[in-house]
Scaffold this motif. Structure first.
Motif, PDB file in Angstrom:
ATOM      1  N   MET A 140       9.838  -0.531  10.571  1.00 56.73           N
ATOM      2  CA  MET A 140       9.305   0.585  11.360  1.00 56.73           C
ATOM      3  C   MET A 140       7.813   0.369  11.590  1.00 56.73           C
ATOM      4  O   MET A 140       7.072   0.093  10.669  1.00 56.73           O
ATOM      5  CB  MET A 140       9.526   1.902  10.612  1.00 56.73           C
ATOM      6  N   SER A 141       7.373   0.488  12.808  1.00 57.86           N
ATOM      7  CA  SER A 141       5.972   0.242  13.127  1.00 57.86           C
ATOM      8  C   SER A 141       5.141   1.494  12.923  1.00 57.86           C
ATOM      9  O   SER A 141       5.660   2.608  12.877  1.00 57.86           O
ATOM     10  CB  SER A 141       5.822  -0.215  14.587  1.00 57.86           C
ATOM     11  N   LEU A 142       3.818   1.287  12.808  1.00 56.56           N
ATOM     12  CA  LEU A 142       2.905   2.421  12.650  1.00 56.56           C
ATOM     13  C   LEU A 142       3.008   3.362  13.839  1.00 56.56           C
ATOM     14  O   LEU A 142       3.000   4.580  13.688  1.00 56.56           O
ATOM     15  CB  LEU A 142       1.474   1.923  12.486  1.00 56.56           C
ATOM     16  N   ASN A 143       3.115   2.794  15.059  1.00 59.30           N
ATOM     17  CA  ASN A 143       3.221   3.636  16.250  1.00 59.30           C
ATOM     18  C   ASN A 143       4.464   4.496  16.210  1.00 59.30           C
ATOM     19  O   ASN A 143       4.466   5.637  16.666  1.00 59.30           O
ATOM     20  CB  ASN A 143       3.215   2.768  17.513  1.00 59.30           C
TER      21      ASN A 143
ATOM     22  N   ASN B 181      -5.326   5.084   8.451  1.00 57.11           N
ATOM     23  CA  ASN B 181      -4.450   4.582   9.502  1.00 57.11           C
ATOM     24  C   ASN B 181      -4.506   3.059   9.602  1.00 57.11           C
ATOM     25  O   ASN B 181      -3.485   2.385   9.708  1.00 57.11           O
ATOM     26  CB  ASN B 181      -4.832   5.189  10.859  1.00 57.11           C
ATOM     27  N   MET B 182      -5.712   2.531   9.596  1.00 57.97           N
ATOM     28  CA  MET B 182      -5.872   1.083   9.705  1.00 57.97           C
ATOM     29  C   MET B 182      -5.271   0.365   8.499  1.00 57.97           C
ATOM     30  O   MET B 182      -4.600  -0.665   8.631  1.00 57.97           O
ATOM     31  CB  MET B 182      -7.345   0.732   9.860  1.00 57.97           C
ATOM     32  N   ALA B 183      -5.484   0.931   7.314  1.00 64.20           N
ATOM     33  CA  ALA B 183      -4.988   0.292   6.096  1.00 64.20           C
ATOM     34  C   ALA B 183      -3.464   0.292   6.047  1.00 64.20           C
ATOM     35  O   ALA B 183      -2.851  -0.705   5.635  1.00 64.20           O
ATOM     36  CB  ALA B 183      -5.555   0.998   4.868  1.00 64.20           C
ATOM     37  N   ILE B 184      -2.844   1.381   6.466  1.00 69.35           N
ATOM     38  CA  ILE B 184      -1.391   1.423   6.398  1.00 69.35           C
ATOM     39  C   ILE B 184      -0.774   0.493   7.453  1.00 69.35           C
ATOM     40  O   ILE B 184       0.309  -0.063   7.249  1.00 69.35           O
ATOM     41  CB  ILE B 184      -0.844   2.863   6.539  1.00 69.35           C
ATOM     42  N   GLY B 185      -1.490   0.288   8.561  1.00 66.61           N
ATOM     43  CA  GLY B 185      -1.024  -0.680   9.537  1.00 66.61           C
ATOM     44  C   GLY B 185      -0.957  -2.076   8.933  1.00 66.61           C
ATOM     45  O   GLY B 185       0.010  -2.821   9.125  1.00 66.61           O
ATOM     46  N   LYS B 186      -1.982  -2.434   8.161  1.00 64.93           N
ATOM     47  CA  LYS B 186      -1.999  -3.722   7.480  1.00 64.93           C
ATOM     48  C   LYS B 186      -0.942  -3.783   6.381  1.00 64.93           C
ATOM     49  O   LYS B 186      -0.310  -4.826   6.163  1.00 64.93           O
ATOM     50  CB  LYS B 186      -3.380  -3.994   6.897  1.00 64.93           C
ATOM     51  N   LEU B 187      -0.738  -2.650   5.694  1.00 67.40           N
ATOM     52  CA  LEU B 187       0.256  -2.604   4.625  1.00 67.40           C
ATOM     53  C   LEU B 187       1.653  -2.879   5.167  1.00 67.40           C
ATOM     54  O   LEU B 187       2.404  -3.688   4.606  1.00 67.40           O
ATOM     55  CB  LEU B 187       0.215  -1.235   3.938  1.00 67.40           C
ATOM     56  N   MET B 188       1.994  -2.238   6.275  1.00 68.11           N
ATOM     57  CA  MET B 188       3.332  -2.399   6.835  1.00 68.11           C
ATOM     58  C   MET B 188       3.547  -3.788   7.423  1.00 68.11           C
ATOM     59  O   MET B 188       4.676  -4.267   7.515  1.00 68.11           O
ATOM     60  CB  MET B 188       3.591  -1.319   7.884  1.00 68.11           C
TER      61      MET B 188
ATOM     62  N   GLN C  30     -15.490  -0.870   1.146  1.00 71.23           N
ATOM     63  CA  GLN C  30     -14.803   0.410   1.246  1.00 71.23           C
ATOM     64  C   GLN C  30     -13.409   0.261   1.849  1.00 71.23           C
ATOM     65  O   GLN C  30     -12.434   0.843   1.352  1.00 71.23           O
ATOM     66  CB  GLN C  30     -15.640   1.400   2.077  1.00 71.23           C
ATOM     67  N   MET C  31     -13.299  -0.531   2.912  1.00 65.26           N
ATOM     68  CA  MET C  31     -11.993  -0.725   3.537  1.00 65.26           C
ATOM     69  C   MET C  31     -11.042  -1.462   2.595  1.00 65.26           C
ATOM     70  O   MET C  31      -9.870  -1.091   2.459  1.00 65.26           O
ATOM     71  CB  MET C  31     -12.163  -1.509   4.838  1.00 65.26           C
ATOM     72  N   ASN C  32     -11.552  -2.481   1.927  1.00 63.32           N
ATOM     73  CA  ASN C  32     -10.719  -3.219   0.977  1.00 63.32           C
ATOM     74  C   ASN C  32     -10.249  -2.335  -0.163  1.00 63.32           C
ATOM     75  O   ASN C  32      -9.110  -2.457  -0.642  1.00 63.32           O
ATOM     76  CB  ASN C  32     -11.486  -4.405   0.408  1.00 63.32           C
ATOM     77  N   PHE C  33     -11.118  -1.425  -0.617  1.00 63.94           N
ATOM     78  CA  PHE C  33     -10.749  -0.497  -1.691  1.00 63.94           C
ATOM     79  C   PHE C  33      -9.557   0.356  -1.257  1.00 63.94           C
ATOM     80  O   PHE C  33      -8.581   0.527  -2.017  1.00 63.94           O
ATOM     81  CB  PHE C  33     -11.943   0.389  -2.046  1.00 63.94           C
ATOM     82  N   ILE C  34      -9.624   0.911  -0.056  1.00 65.07           N
ATOM     83  CA  ILE C  34      -8.531   1.750   0.452  1.00 65.07           C
ATOM     84  C   ILE C  34      -7.250   0.944   0.589  1.00 65.07           C
ATOM     85  O   ILE C  34      -6.150   1.411   0.249  1.00 65.07           O
ATOM     86  CB  ILE C  34      -8.932   2.377   1.806  1.00 65.07           C
ATOM     87  N   GLU C  35      -7.362  -0.276   1.066  1.00 64.43           N
ATOM     88  CA  GLU C  35      -6.184  -1.142   1.191  1.00 64.43           C
ATOM     89  C   GLU C  35      -5.524  -1.361  -0.160  1.00 64.43           C
ATOM     90  O   GLU C  35      -4.290  -1.318  -0.276  1.00 64.43           O
ATOM     91  CB  GLU C  35      -6.595  -2.482   1.804  1.00 64.43           C
ATOM     92  N   GLN C  36      -6.329  -1.573  -1.201  1.00 66.25           N
ATOM     93  CA  GLN C  36      -5.770  -1.787  -2.531  1.00 66.25           C
ATOM     94  C   GLN C  36      -5.102  -0.525  -3.082  1.00 66.25           C
ATOM     95  O   GLN C  36      -4.086  -0.602  -3.771  1.00 66.25           O
ATOM     96  CB  GLN C  36      -6.858  -2.286  -3.482  1.00 66.25           C
ATOM     97  N   VAL C  37      -5.684   0.629  -2.784  1.00 67.47           N
ATOM     98  CA  VAL C  37      -5.076   1.896  -3.205  1.00 67.47           C
ATOM     99  C   VAL C  37      -3.673   2.034  -2.615  1.00 67.47           C
ATOM    100  O   VAL C  37      -2.711   2.376  -3.323  1.00 67.47           O
ATOM    101  CB  VAL C  37      -5.950   3.095  -2.771  1.00 67.47           C
TER     102      VAL C  37
ATOM    103  N   ASP D 267       0.627   1.559  -4.270  1.00 71.99           N
ATOM    104  CA  ASP D 267       1.743   2.498  -4.137  1.00 71.99           C
ATOM    105  C   ASP D 267       2.584   2.188  -2.902  1.00 71.99           C
ATOM    106  O   ASP D 267       3.152   3.090  -2.278  1.00 71.99           O
ATOM    107  CB  ASP D 267       1.214   3.936  -4.041  1.00 71.99           C
ATOM    108  N   GLN D 268       2.710   0.921  -2.556  1.00 63.86           N
ATOM    109  CA  GLN D 268       3.390   0.569  -1.319  1.00 63.86           C
ATOM    110  C   GLN D 268       4.871   0.948  -1.323  1.00 63.86           C
ATOM    111  O   GLN D 268       5.424   1.329  -0.282  1.00 63.86           O
ATOM    112  CB  GLN D 268       3.232  -0.918  -1.014  1.00 63.86           C
ATOM    113  N   ARG D 269       5.542   0.865  -2.458  1.00 65.21           N
ATOM    114  CA  ARG D 269       6.960   1.243  -2.501  1.00 65.21           C
ATOM    115  C   ARG D 269       7.132   2.719  -2.184  1.00 65.21           C
ATOM    116  O   ARG D 269       8.022   3.108  -1.426  1.00 65.21           O
ATOM    117  CB  ARG D 269       7.557   0.923  -3.865  1.00 65.21           C
ATOM    118  N   ARG D 270       6.280   3.522  -2.783  1.00 61.14           N
ATOM    119  CA  ARG D 270       6.321   4.966  -2.521  1.00 61.14           C
ATOM    120  C   ARG D 270       6.060   5.266  -1.044  1.00 61.14           C
ATOM    121  O   ARG D 270       6.756   6.077  -0.423  1.00 61.14           O
ATOM    122  CB  ARG D 270       5.285   5.666  -3.387  1.00 61.14           C
ATOM    123  N   ILE D 271       5.079   4.593  -0.458  1.00 58.71           N
ATOM    124  CA  ILE D 271       4.700   4.839   0.930  1.00 58.71           C
ATOM    125  C   ILE D 271       5.779   4.351   1.892  1.00 58.71           C
ATOM    126  O   ILE D 271       6.191   5.071   2.806  1.00 58.71           O
ATOM    127  CB  ILE D 271       3.354   4.160   1.242  1.00 58.71           C
TER     128      ILE D 271
END
Length: 240
Positions: A1-4, A123-130, A145-152, A156-160
């Motif tokens: 499933m895409s972010l869009n 939004n940007m971080a979850i796009g990279k996560l998916m 700061q962006m890298n920190f959010i990506e790691q957060v 929890d990627q399974r949950r998300i």
């Protein structure tokens, strides 16, 4: 499933179905101000604000009138400025009666957005996560700061990824991290004012309509000198 695809499944009406107590940002600010003034018997000049928000998008003229405001937040609303910023309140609050600490994780709802610079960091971080483009434990000084959010989110990627609404679940994850940090920072800061109000939640930005909404997750009134804490969340729910 895409972010869009996730974005197309979500709009403010859906958010209000999932969170019936969702308020416009103006309603949330009015609630904070009215409850603080009425419940504590204070006037507007006796209340000052600290904000941990991704940008000034949620700060209305109404909130800023006569109020000292310091934004200690960075990308995603996380309080990256830390302990020194909270301790930098003039006089540690001794010159006024109450400090309101308002903080929020934030996401954007809008299918029409073009250009990553317009999207929230979450939004940007979850796009990279998916897209499986987040490297585990990768944090660079060049984009801390962006890298920190990506790691957060990666943690929890399974949950998300398994959630019905992954973008909203990412906001929940970010809020929990922000709230935990704010509680820690607050516990290590001494204030001389009579009250500190901790108001935390999730900020939903609809860039197309240029409106923001707020979901309260915490609304506490603390008396720093006695350590007494009152949960005002039920006021937000209209119970009290």
């Amino acid at each position: 499933m895409s972010l869009n695809t996730w974005k197309k499944r979500m709009d403010i009406s859906l958010i209000k179905q999932l969170y019936p107590d969702t308020k416009s940002i103006r309603e949330a600010e009015s609630l904070i101000k009215d409850v603080t003034q009425v419940r504590l018997g204070l006037n507007v000049n006796e209340i000052k604000y600290i904000v941990s928000a991704a940008d000034s998008y949620a700060l209305s003229d109404q909130m800023q009138q006569g109020a000292w405001i310091k934004n200690i937040g960075g990308l995603g609303g996380f309080p990256f400025q830390g302990l020194s910023a909270l301790r930098s309140v003039p006089g540690n609050g001794s010159s006024y009666e109450a400090i309101v600490i308002l903080y929020a994780a934030d996401i954007d709802l809008n299918d029409e957005l073009t250009g990553a610079e317009q999207e929230s960091a979450t939004n940007m971080a979850i796009g990279k996560l998916m897209a499986n483009r987040i490297l585990l434990d990768h944090i660079s000084d060049l984009d801390y700061q962006m890298n920190f959010i990506e790691q957060v989110l990666h943690r929890d990627q399974r949950r998300i990824k398994s959630a019905d609404y992954p973008l909203l679940e990412a906001a929940e994850v970010m809020y929990e991290v922000i709230d935990n940090r704010m509680q820690l920072l607050f516990s290590k800061t001494e204030y001389q004012c009579r009250y500190v109000i901790l108001a935390g939640g999730i900020q939903i930005n609809d860039r197309e309509s240029n409106e923001s909404h707020f979901i309260f997750k915490r609304f506490d009134c603390v008396e720093p000198l006695t350590k007494t804490k009152i949960d005002w969340t039920r006021i937000n729910l209209g119970v009290v």
